[in-house]
Scaffold this active site. Structure first.
Site, PDB file in Angstrom:
ATOM      1  CG  HIS A  49      -1.960  -1.040   1.214  1.00 32.54           C
ATOM      2  ND1 HIS A  49      -3.100  -0.930   0.449  1.00 32.54           N
ATOM      3  CD2 HIS A  49      -2.041  -2.231   1.857  1.00 32.54           C
ATOM      4  CE1 HIS A  49      -3.838  -2.012   0.624  1.00 32.54           C
ATOM      5  NE2 HIS A  49      -3.228  -2.817   1.463  1.00 32.54           N
ATOM      6  CB  SER A 337      -5.185  -3.920   5.533  1.00 38.36           C
ATOM      7  OG  SER A 337      -4.715  -3.211   4.431  1.00 38.36           O
TER       8      SER A 337
END
Lengths: 478, 328, 122
Positions: A49, A337
């Site tokens: 990410h 995440s």
């Protein structure tokens, strides 16, 4: 007596072990499954990410941005398959477009580079299969994809080559605070003493924390279902596609795996179990609906595989703290995440916490040991392939037809720790191709049995309890 | 790079028939490549009888049927056979890259017959909800385990799909003392041959649940049970009909898919949904001189038809060679 | 006492639907057969169903792990499991040709167990 014991062999544990392996310390990594990366990290979607969509000033936001940078930095030395592909957070109306501007601002404050809000025209040119209903998107160029388990293997293999002891099938059952400081960690394979303990036990981090003191966090399982599409659709998207986020997760995405298969998902819903990895009709329908809104040409018939994972959630942010009530004990919990991206940064952060808690860090003298890379024949030019095969016939002996994986590659995987069919599959892709192992399973089982010196009835999919066959009626096997 | 007249890829019944026919029609240089150690293809694991009623007027087992052609191949000079040889790449211009133990070779051939057979549709392709434990096998994999490797896949089995391979395996496993608890078929009729329903299911008292679907596979590490329910015409569960069967193994027999990824690599047109080559006439593809025969062309019901059509493919290859620069 | 029995012929993939009139356990007439094999099948089936047995037998020192085998004749359906038990104990350690007899007259049923594949030494 170990200096540090790391509990949990997923992305986080491997990253911590990797960082610790730079120092003159006696370190052990304990993992309860038969192989590393078989817990939470097994179902990771493999996205690196950029650092958008994290709560401002959060630990996870900061570690994500740093992790993104570190992954690139480690790419060369650890031979990672990281690919930068960029991400687009897609807006379908005015309100969503306003959200994009807010996300951009927040992400920039966190240090995310290269952000840009792009127009409909840009999207038409650069993301041709995206729905024409999309009006704008936030482009984050630093997003990428990686193979999550090969990342774990690269970190752990490097750690192991540089002195870290890795023990699998070792379940931590008790942790006692020793009289003159330090800990006695009781496991299914005996007791280990250590001055410091790092708890990276994923879904079970709260249970491990509770072994020394009432836990300051609680792990809630949040399930995500993912659906993989046929490689024939690999030109479906150029960037990773995200819808504008909802509070629960980053939403259902259209991404792809590092092997080139498009992937849609994940869902995000709480479950009571720490083991329920089932996929559901409802999950599939929801994923398809959202994915098709982004890319209308996605067809249910494109789906060739699916799986589910459980995120270990301990509140909004990562919980990474030294437990002052229990000196020497560091908890690394709630790593949902962007945990994979943040992992190398978490490794460094944890080493910092250990140092603050009294661990003295002296760099290990001497050169750093690197591993030898198993070569996939078809990535070589023909004359090199020819010499490789001439030198080792096993390189020309193809075990997995769909992914052209040779016997040599399978043996190499076993020599670095693969002991199960999934372990071989994750390292070599044997069994991950279009026939899903229908043609190669028998041969891989046979090679595993030979190379690990076990009867073929002991060979399992992913560890004890998942043995493949119940009886061997052929007498010819040793 | 080797230069050849005709290469046949695949040494099962289709490839062998094509090679024999090409030779008979005048091709002097025939090279047949087979990736397995033995010729015979999928027939080697089809140990049951019922093959060859049309072609040989006898009810043969798979290995016996294959054996007839293997013996013919051996007795035919001019057909070179390479076993243990895997075609890894096919490039435009009919250029093959082959791997065998100790050797990588490239071959350019003037005519090419692809007889690469089929693969099975798997659980992953039909999205059955539940967990992913060990013990879920395609019926063909279970057949290979049992008949080639001598491995018993499990003790209590449920079969999903009433395709012939699933029915045959229901009988095979029953004969080996395994309890086959049910065959579950979503359609209102069996997909496989009627005679297989009789000799594989009725003979062994195995229930066939038509218009039923497996809704869930249970099991953490190994299969533990399946949930089954009756479905309506649209495949939706009918309320109140759900039941569970305890089992440790699930066999999936829900169809075959032609293997044409190699020709796709070489730019030959392949139908995106059926995986069959786009074809104007039996065995033809969009590339002149490149033929596909047998199950790779389309899924056949009986091997006798494969033999008949693959003999034709060999003849077509010979004609192509004669028309395009003469047969040497 | 006569009975009408409906059968599916298993002799070939066609699977003709047969109607058999049975009296005192024996077929008196058969209808629906597409060929003579079907008629013969129906007559045998209502009296004493027989089946070809096919299976595999373990090999030792040969180029395959398992040798495929068959019964040379159909044997009574009720004897299939006993025949399986009898052949499961075998190990083939010499090369065989398809058609070679491995067990003569299995269980005294008048059928041999023969190999169905040519198998050489490893």
């Amino acid at each position: 007596m170990y200096d540090v014991i790391v509990i949990g062999g997923g992305a986080v544990g491997a990253a911590v072990a990797y960082e610790l392996s730079y120092y003159a310390l006696k370190v052990a990594l304990l993992e309860k499954e038969e192989e590393l990366s078989f817990g939470v990290s097994k179902a990771n979607s493999g996205i690196i990410h950029p650092g958008t969509q994290n709560p401002p000033d959060s630990l996870r936001g900061r570690l994500c941005v740093e992790g993104n940078r570190l992954v690139r930095h480690l790419s060369g030395p650890l031979d990672l398959d990281f690919k930068e592909v960029g991400e687009l957070i897609v807006a379908f109306d005015e309100a969503e477009t306003s959200t994009l501007w807010r996300l951009k601002q927040e992400a920039e404050a966190d240090g995310v580079p290269g952000l840009e809000v792009v127009s409909r025209g840009w999207l038409r040119d650069n993301e041709p299969n995206l729905s024409r209903d999309a009006v704008a998107a936030l482009l984050a160029p630093s997003a990428g994809i990686i193979s999550p388990y090969r990342f774990v293997y690269a970190l752990s293999e490097s750690a192991s080559l540089n002195g870290v002891e890795i023990r699998t099938l070792t379940t931590v059952e008790s942790i006692d605070v020793a009289k003159n400081s330090g800990f006695v960690v009781g496991t299914s394979s005996g007791e280990f003493s250590a001055r410091f303990v790092v708890n990276c036990a994923g879904l079970f981090a709260d249970e491990v924390a509770a072994m020394v003191a009432p836990p300051q966090f609680c792990i809630q399982s949040r399930k995500g279902e993912e659906y993989i599409l046929d490689k024939k659709r690999r030109y479906l998207t150029r960037h990773l596609l995200f819808p504008v986020p909802t509070p629960e997760s980053k939403g259902i995405l259209v991404t792809r795996t590092s092997d080139g298969n498009p992937m849609i998902g994940p869902t995000a819903y709480e479950v009571d179990s720490k083991e329920d990895l089932s996929t559901t009709d409802a999950g599939l329908n929801m994923v398809l609906r959202v994915a098709q809104r982004l890319v209308p040409t996605i067809d249910r018939r494109d789906i060739i595989a699916y799986f589910a994972g459980l995120r270990p959630v301990a509140g909004e942010d990562f919980f990474i703290r030294h437990d002052d009530r229990v000196p020497g004990f560091v908890n690394v919990a709630g790593i949902q995440s962007p945990g994979l991206t943040a992992a190398p940064a978490i490794g460094r952060h944890v080493v910092g916490l250990l140092e603050q808690a009294g661990l003295s860090l002296e760099l290990k003298p001497g050169p750093r040991h690197g591993g030898s890379k198993s070569v996939h024949l078809f990535s070589l030019p023909l004359n090199e392939a020819e010499s490789l095969v001439a030198e080792d016939p096993a390189s020309g002996d193809i075990v997995c037809r769909c992914e052209t994986v040779s016997l040599r590659e399978v043996r190499d995987a076993i020599s670095v720790g693969a002991r199960t069919l999934d372990g071989v599959k994750f390292r070599t892709r044997a069994g991950a191709g279009r026939c899903h192992g229908s043609f190669c399973t028998c041969r891989v089982m046979e090679v595993l049995a030979e190379e690990t010196g076990r009867p073929i009835t002991d060979i399992s999919k992913r560890g004890p309890g998942s043995e493949m066959v119940v009886e061997d009626r052929a007498n010819a096997r040793a | 790079m080797q230069e050849r007249e005709l290469v046949v890829v695949g040494g099962g019944p289709a490839g062998m028939a094509a090679a024999l026919a090409a030779r008979e029609h005048g091709v002097q240089d025939v090279l047949l490549l087979e990736r397995d150690r033995h010729l015979g293809g999928i027939l080697n694991q089809c140990v049951h009888a019922g093959f060859g009623l049309v072609h040989f007027k006898e009810a043969l087992t798979g290995p016996e049927y294959a054996g007839r052609f293997i013996r013919s191949m051996r007795g035919t000079p001019g057909i070179e056979v390479k076993t243990g040889c895997f075609v890894a790449e096919l490039k435009p211009g009919k250029v093959l890259t082959c791997l065998s133990t100790g050797e990588v070779s490239t071959i350019r051939t003037r005519a090419l017959v692809m007889a690469t057979g089929c693969r099975e549709r798997t659980r992953e392709m039909i999205q059955i909800p539940g967990t992913r434990p060990a013990g879920v096998f395609s019926a063909g994999l279970a057949q290979k385990m049992m008949n080639i490797e001598g491995l018993l896949p499990g003790r209590e089995v449920v079969v999903i799909g009433s395709g012939d391979i699933g029915l045959i395996m229901a009988r095979r496993l029953s004969l080996e003392g395994v309890e086959v608890k049910a065959v579950v078929e979503i359609q209102p009729h069996a997909v496989g041959l009627k005679r297989n329903v009789v000799q594989c299911l009725e003979d062994f008292g195995i229930p066939l649940h038509l218009s039923h679907r497996v809704l869930w596979i249970h099991g953490k590490d190994r299969v533990e049970a399946v949930d089954i329910a009756q479905v309506d015409d649209s495949g939706n569960e009918i309320a109140g009909t759900r039941f569970s069967l305890r089992c440790d193994t699930v066999l999936v027999s829900v169809g075959l898919i032609p293997e044409n990824e190699l020709i796709e690599m070489a730019g030959v047109e392949v139908d995106r949904h059926t995986n069959e080559p786009v074809s104007s006439d039996l065995n033809y593809t969009s590339v002149p001189g490149l033929f596909v025969c047998g199950n790779a062309y389309r899924v056949y019901d009986i091997v006798d038809s494969v033999t008949r059509d693959s003999f034709l493919a060999g003849q077509q290859a010979a004609e192509y060679l004669a028309e395009n620069g003469g047969v040497r | 006492m006569s009975d009408t029995v409906r059968l599916t012929c298993i002799e070939c993939p066609t699977g003709c639907a047969l109607t058999v009139l049975v009296e005192e356990g024996k077929a008196v007439s058969v209808e629906g057969y597409g060929c003579r094999r079907g008629r013969d099948y129906a007559i045998a089936e209502v009296d004493c169903p027989v089946r070809i047995l096919t299976s595999t037998v373990a090999a030792q020192g040969l180029s395959v792990r398992m040798v495929p085998v068959r019964s040379s004749q159909p044997i009574p359906r009720g004897c299939l499991m006993d025949a399986m038990n009898a052949i499961r104990a075998l190990t083939i350690d010499r090369p065989v040709r398809a058609g070679d007899v491995l067990v003569e007259d299995i269980l005294g049923l008048g059928a041999d167990i023969v190999a169905t594949r040519d198998v050489e030494r490893d």
